[in-house]
Design an enzyme around this catalytic site. Structure first.
Site, short mmCIF file in Angstrom:
data_model
loop_
_atom_site.label_atom_id
_atom_site.label_comp_id
_atom_site.label_asym_id
_atom_site.label_seq_id
_atom_site.Cartn_x
_atom_site.Cartn_y
_atom_site.Cartn_z
N HIS A 172 0.85 -1.20 0.00
CA HIS A 172 0.00 0.00 0.00
C HIS A 172 0.89 1.25 0.00
O HIS A 172 1.95 1.26 0.63
CB HIS A 172 -0.92 -0.01 1.23
CG HIS A 172 -2.01 1.02 1.12
ND1 HIS A 172 -1.78 2.35 1.39
CD2 HIS A 172 -3.30 0.92 0.73
CE1 HIS A 172 -2.90 3.02 1.17
NE2 HIS A 172 -3.84 2.19 0.77
N GLU A 189 0.69 3.92 1.55
CA GLU A 189 1.00 4.46 2.89
C GLU A 189 2.17 3.69 3.50
O GLU A 189 2.99 4.27 4.22
CB GLU A 189 -0.27 4.40 3.77
CG GLU A 189 -1.25 5.49 3.36
CD GLU A 189 -2.72 5.16 3.58
OE1 GLU A 189 -3.04 4.22 4.33
OE2 GLU A 189 -3.56 5.87 2.98
N GLU A 200 -3.76 2.27 -7.20
CA GLU A 200 -4.14 3.34 -6.30
C GLU A 200 -3.23 4.56 -6.53
O GLU A 200 -2.14 4.62 -5.96
CB GLU A 200 -4.01 2.88 -4.84
CG GLU A 200 -4.92 1.72 -4.48
CD GLU A 200 -5.27 1.73 -2.99
OE1 GLU A 200 -6.46 1.66 -2.69
OE2 GLU A 200 -4.36 1.84 -2.15
N GLY A 255 -7.55 9.44 -0.14
CA GLY A 255 -7.95 10.27 1.00
C GLY A 255 -8.02 11.76 0.69
O GLY A 255 -8.09 12.58 1.59
P1 13P Z 1 -9.63 6.41 0.25
O1 13P Z 1 -10.80 5.64 -0.34
O2 13P Z 1 -9.89 6.92 1.61
O3 13P Z 1 -9.12 7.42 -0.71
O4 13P Z 1 -8.44 5.33 0.43
C1 13P Z 1 -8.11 4.51 -0.63
C2 13P Z 1 -7.15 3.49 -0.17
O5 13P Z 1 -6.02 3.81 0.18
C3 13P Z 1 -7.59 2.09 -0.09
O6 13P Z 1 -6.54 1.23 0.16
#
Ligand code: 13P
Length: 249
Positions: free
Chosen positions: A94, A96, A166, A172
């Site tokens: 991911h 993050e 993504e 977010g």
């Molecule tokens: P959001 O839907 O909050 O933008 O997050 C997406 C995400 O990182 C899913 O793994």
């Protein structure tokens, strides 16, 4: 291809909140056969949520794992522990994790290998930053992430990976990629899988899901695209009503 609607709760929800959500989900969607619904609660809630989902058509995922099978890694969780607790999937790479915890392609590659060894299905996340997109490097970045993240993985295993596109700038932020931007990236990812792993990897049957500010308003337009096979939902998956609407897009 069966669409996937996956919820990534990130660092949200207590055990009690997770169980309550899972019970509601199970009451409404336990028999859903035409879509794969996956939820990824925080580690602390996996055991209790697994008990709620048992016997239903709903699937459980973890949000991360360590690449080694066991050992002196204070604070880490192994693939074997995830299997033990009842996970079928694990999110790997991911953005993050990549950006905030300095996860490199080579760690991600080791995690994917270990996941397969332990029989967990990876949800492999890739995506470019805004800066990379502005520099027109999107395809180059996606190709590098796929090539290095999946280095030395057999084409038989490639088939079992769920790819999640993504774009970092859409996570977010409320800024979704347009359906066309997402489709363009998904089409490229499919092509890159064929280029890198050959026809045996069955790229046309691999599910590539989109994540980044997915909500009940934009899901249908995204799912209309031929190469978008599902969604990985963050913020909008925390609320039961909005997640249920996304499932029923
Ligand atoms: P959001 O839907 O909050 O933008 O997050 C997406 C995400 O990182 C899913 O793994």
């Amino acid at each position: 291809m069966k669409p996937i609607i996956a919820a990534n709760w990130k660092m949200n929800k207590t055990v009690g909140e997770s169980v309550l959500f899972a019970e509601r989900l199970s009451n409404e969607f336990a028999k859903m056969e035409d879509k794969d619904i996956i939820i990824a609660p925080p580690f602390t809630a996996l055991h209790s949520v697994a008990a709620v989902l048992k016997g239903s058509a709903l699937h459980l995922s973890a949000q991360n794992m360590h690449w080694d099978e066991k050992g002196a890694y204070t604070g880490e969780i192994s693939a074997g522990m995830l299997i033990d607790v009842g996970c079928e999937y694990v999110i790997i790479g991911h953005s993050e994790r990549r950006n905030l915890f300095a996860e490199k392609d080579e760690y991600i590659n080791q995690k994917i290998k270990t996941a397969f060894k332990m029989n967990l299905k990876p949800i492999f996340c890739i995506g470019e930053t805004l800066n990379e997109r502005n520099l027109e490097k999107t395809f180059e970045i996606l190709r590098r992430q796929i090539k290095e993240g999946l280095n030395n993985i057999l084409s038989d295993d490639i088939k079992r990976i769920v790819f999640a596109y993504e774009p970092v700038w859409a996570i977010g932020t409320g800024k979704t990629a347009t359906a066309q931007q997402a489709e363009e990236a998904h089409r490229y990812i499919r092509k890159a899988i064929i280029d890198l792993f050959g026809k045996d990897a069955g790229a046309n049957n691999i599910r590539i899901i989109y994540g980044g500010s997915v909500n009940q308003e934009n899901i249908a337009g995204l799912m209309d695209q031929p190469d978008i096979n599902g969604a990985l939902v963050g913020g909008a998956s925390l609320n039961f009503e909005s997640f249920a609407k996304i499932i029923n897009f």
